[in-house]
Design a protein around this motif. Structure first.
Motif: not given
Length: 788
Positions: A154-156, A165-173
């Motif tokens: 649904n998100i995609q 696909q695999e979502l990359n939901l890690s990160g920084d500012l």
């Protein structure tokens, strides 16, 4: 190609045996938009509108592809126009209100101008919050648990059977925009602890998106939604209202009749960054989430995790189509890198052995098994607490942060947090006083205890409703006073205005030589009685407004339109006129009744007749009818015509609290200059009309020119002054916030300077046209301290 698209839509609709009205109900696209699409008269070629129709028609993959291919061909040379939403839709980005381009530049130019203003505002606010001093505190995130976000498919926005696909939901500012752009639905939920940096991340997101080489399709605008009541205010109305408040020039009307703010929202040119879902009243959060789930609007939502999770459980669904990230805690390594660089005494050769003020504390924090270090590390895991600690110890001489390790004084993390919250305001006021003394400045310093008491009252006033408010608006400072206090203020101010107006008119008549001076006795008595009766009438009107829930003080964003171009705005002048006419007819009639009794009382004081005398009572009753009609009709006609000729303030930049106050003061002055002669002339003319109408029916009626002019001059001047001081935002600010609240020692006499000074010290922040406390936890702490 538009005809081809319309024919295809008609064929698909007839195949499923739906009328245009039934299709509109299913899709939330208005009947008008569907009709224009099918007949080829629509200039709207919005892909998302087409998807809504395709979903309602339950078309297959191949037919959906035909629709989109036809749309692509139809878009060549098309002029974008937003369709009108169905009345039942809370807010549908694909079914937006039909809004023709504004007179100058079109919606694209308006959106570009808004983007520039938003960027300037948040750049200024980011600098004021010292986000980059010495460098931004690390803000990192990780994906939220699966139950707090929608399915990846649904998100995609994938078709059935497609593999996500695999979502990359890690990160920084630094990567917030990249994370957002990787989400096909363009819907993102940001969760975190209180003070974890959600608001700073929202600002960073908006600035980075606006700084991109390619202009964003939608302008990111940050909306604080803590005061939102979704049961009474739709999301669309919330967005439009906040745009009008913070960008008053968007109140300009487009030919369709809607405001420019509404046209931007309806045309899907605004990307709402909804900050503070957790600050919505607990009983309303589930309704708010359901309202958001009823839309496909791209948005960003921030919230504390627990509050959002409870809302998700209540509605059995997270924010639909939305990915979710959760901000992580600061580490000991983050503190070691940040805190020493905030201690400028070492860098500038301050007194001591060269050791920084944080060295001993940071050394103890590395001992992870010690109870005192574990407790302090738990407190300093959020940027809010780190900033408070920095303010108290890095920027205040003589303070040693080692006291934070005292387990006897601070046995729990709660005690430590309360210590940091309690010390923030006294520290910033004492520090600024020392800085000014060192610099030899003569600007007045604030007593820290007194400043904390005033700030406590402001925080307390925000918590007087059903749930905490965050917006500290100058035009609402007096709204938490009791109704009886505000009614009394109305009576006193109106009485004074009418008495002064009567005295001035009598003085001018005497000075001009039209009458011989006869002493002040009768004139003063007449003026005072007329003022008291008129004040009572104003008080009754104000009380009725308060009881029936009408807004009695909102910021005036109007000026008088003088040019024909100004009037070509698509407004409904007849409806606008009568809406204001009936209300002011009622208020003016009450005032006329009060005036007639004032005349009767003066007659009683100057003669031997009593008020119960038959002839006098007959005159009083006739005067009550006539004066009520005369003053009521005058007020209704003048204010009704004024409403027709009102237009937005000529503000081309974003509003700030001080600037909006200044603009309202100017508007109130201009209203007074227009209303006084208009009301005076209206009394004279309406008087002749009413007397002519009832002549003979009620006996012989007299309306001498001299008396009519005197009544008109007194009523026009006094009524205009009373209206401006009682029923306008600036008038209530002046009489209540600048006089009454300082008299009762709840606010300082220089309220404007105090609010601006608190903003400069970092206790308050600006959110468009209003102030807010630096953080909701600081606001609640100050409110609790004031109550105790």
């Amino acid at each position: 190609m538009t005809d081809e698209l319309g024919a295809l839509l008609r064929r698909l609709r007839k195949r499923v045996r739906l009328t245009q009205e039934q299709l509109a109900e299913r899709s939330t696209v208005s009947v008008r938009t569907i009709r224009r699409l099918e007949t080829g008269r629509s200039t709207d070629h919005r892909l998302r509108t087409l998807h809504l129709l395709a979903d309602a028609l339950e078309v297959g993959t191949e037919e959906r592809r035909q629709l989109t291919d036809t749309l692509d061909r139809a878009q060549e040379g098309a002029v974008v126009e937003a369709p009108e939403p169905a009345p039942t839709a809370p807010i549908a980005p694909d079914a937006a209100t039909s809004a023709a381009d504004p007179p100058a530049g079109g919606l694209a130019d308006a959106a570009a101008s808004l983007a520039r203003e938003v960027r300037r505002r948040w750049q200024r606010e980011e600098g004021h919050r010292r986000v980059h001093d010495p460098f931004p505190l690390p803000v990192r995130w990780q994906p939220v648990p699966a139950e707090l976000m929608d399915h990846p498919e649904n998100i995609q926005r994938l078709q059935p059977g497609a593999t996500p696909q695999e979502l990359n939901l890690s990160g920084d500012l630094r990567s917030v925009v990249e994370t957002y752009r990787s989400i096909a639905s363009r819907r993102l939920v940001i969760l975190g602890r209180a003070g974890s940096g959600k608001s700073v991340l929202a600002i960073k997101f908006a600035l980075d998106l606006l700084a991109a080489p390619a202009a964003p399709a939608r302008v990111p605008v940050i909306f604080s939604i803590g005061s939102w009541d979704p049961t009474t205010t739709t999301l669309r109305d919330l967005l439009v209202g906040r745009l009008l408040r913070d960008h008053p020039h968007l109140a300009r009307r487009v030919p369709s009749g809607s405001t420019l703010a509404a046209a931007l929202v309806d045309a899907d040119l605004i990307l709402p960054v909804l900050d503070g879902f957790d600050e919505i009243a607990e009983a309303l959060r589930a309704a708010a989430l359901e309202t958001l789930n009823a839309t496909s609007l791209p948005l960003v939502l921030t919230s504390r995790r627990d509050e959002y999770a409870r809302a998700v459980r209540a509605v059995h669904a997270p924010l639909v189509w939305a990915a979710g990230i959760e901000l992580t805690d600061l580490t000991i390594e983050d503190l070691t890198a940040y805190l020493p660089r905030t201690d400028r005494l070492v860098a500038h050769g301050g007194e001591g052995d060269g050791a920084g003020v944080w060295d001993a504390v940071l050394k103890r924090l590395r001992v992870r098994d010690a109870p005192e270090s574990t407790r302090l590390a738990e407190v300093l895991r959020t940027p809010l607490m780190v900033i408070l600690a920095r303010t108290m110890y890095s920027e205040a001489p003589g303070k040693d942060p080692e006291e934070l390790l005292d387990t006897a004084r601070f046995p729990t993390t709660g005690h430590l947090e309360q210590h940091l919250l309690a010390g923030f305001v006294p520290t910033v006021y004492r520090r600024r006083a020392l800085e000014r003394a060192d610099a030899g400045r003569e600007r007045r310093n604030r007593d820290p205890d007194q400043a904390q008491r005033w700030l406590g009252y402001l925080a307390h006033s925000l918590s007087q409703g059903t749930h905490d408010q965050q917006d500290l608006a100058w035009w609402r400072l007096s709204q938490n006073l009791r109704v009886s206090t505000r009614v009394l203020n109305t009576v006193l101010v109106s009485t004074l205005c009418m008495a002064v107006a009567n005295w001035l008119v009598q003085l001018l008549v005497t000075v001009s030589g039209h009458v011989e001076p006869t002493g002040l006795g009768p004139s003063v008595s007449y003026g005072l009685l007329g003022g008291v009766c008129s004040g009572a009438a104003f008080g009754v009107t104000y009380f009725a407004l308060a009881v029936f829930g009408r807004t009695t003080a909102v910021p005036s964003r109007v000026r008088l339109r003088l040019s024909a171009a100004d009037r070509r705005t698509g407004r409904r002048p007849v409806r606008t006129f009568f809406t204001r006419f009936w209300f002011m007819l009622l208020g003016g009639s009450v005032l006329g009744v009060g005036y007639s009794w004032a005349v009767a009382l003066v007659s009683v004081l100057g003669s031997e007749l009593t008020l119960s005398h038959t002839e006098l009572m007959k005159i009083v009753l006739i005067n009550t009818l006539l004066y009520g009609l005369i003053i009521g009709l005058t007020a209704g006609l003048i204010f009704g015509l004024l409403a027709v000729f009102e237009a937005p303030m000529d503000i081309t930049a974003a509003a700030t609290p001080i600037r909006l106050l200044s603009v309202n003061r100017t508007a109130a002055g201009r209203q007074l200059l227009v209303l006084a002669p208009a009301l005076g002339l209206g009394v004279v003319l309406c008087g002749y009309a009413v007397v002519h109408l009832f002549q003979g029916l009620l006996g012989t009626l007299l309306w001498p020119l001299r008396g009519a002019v005197l009544l008109g001059a007194t009523g026009g001047l006094g009524g205009a002054m009373a209206y401006v001081l009682v029923f306008t935002a600036w008038g209530q600010w002046l009489t209540l916030s600048r006089i009454w609240l300082p008299m009762t020692r709840r606010l300082p006499w220089d309220t404007v300077a105090f609010l601006e000074d608190a903003y400069q010290r970092g206790v308050l922040r600006q959110a468009g046209a209003v102030y807010q406390f630096r953080h909701i936890r600081l606001q609640r702490h100050l409110a609790q301290s004031y109550r105790h």
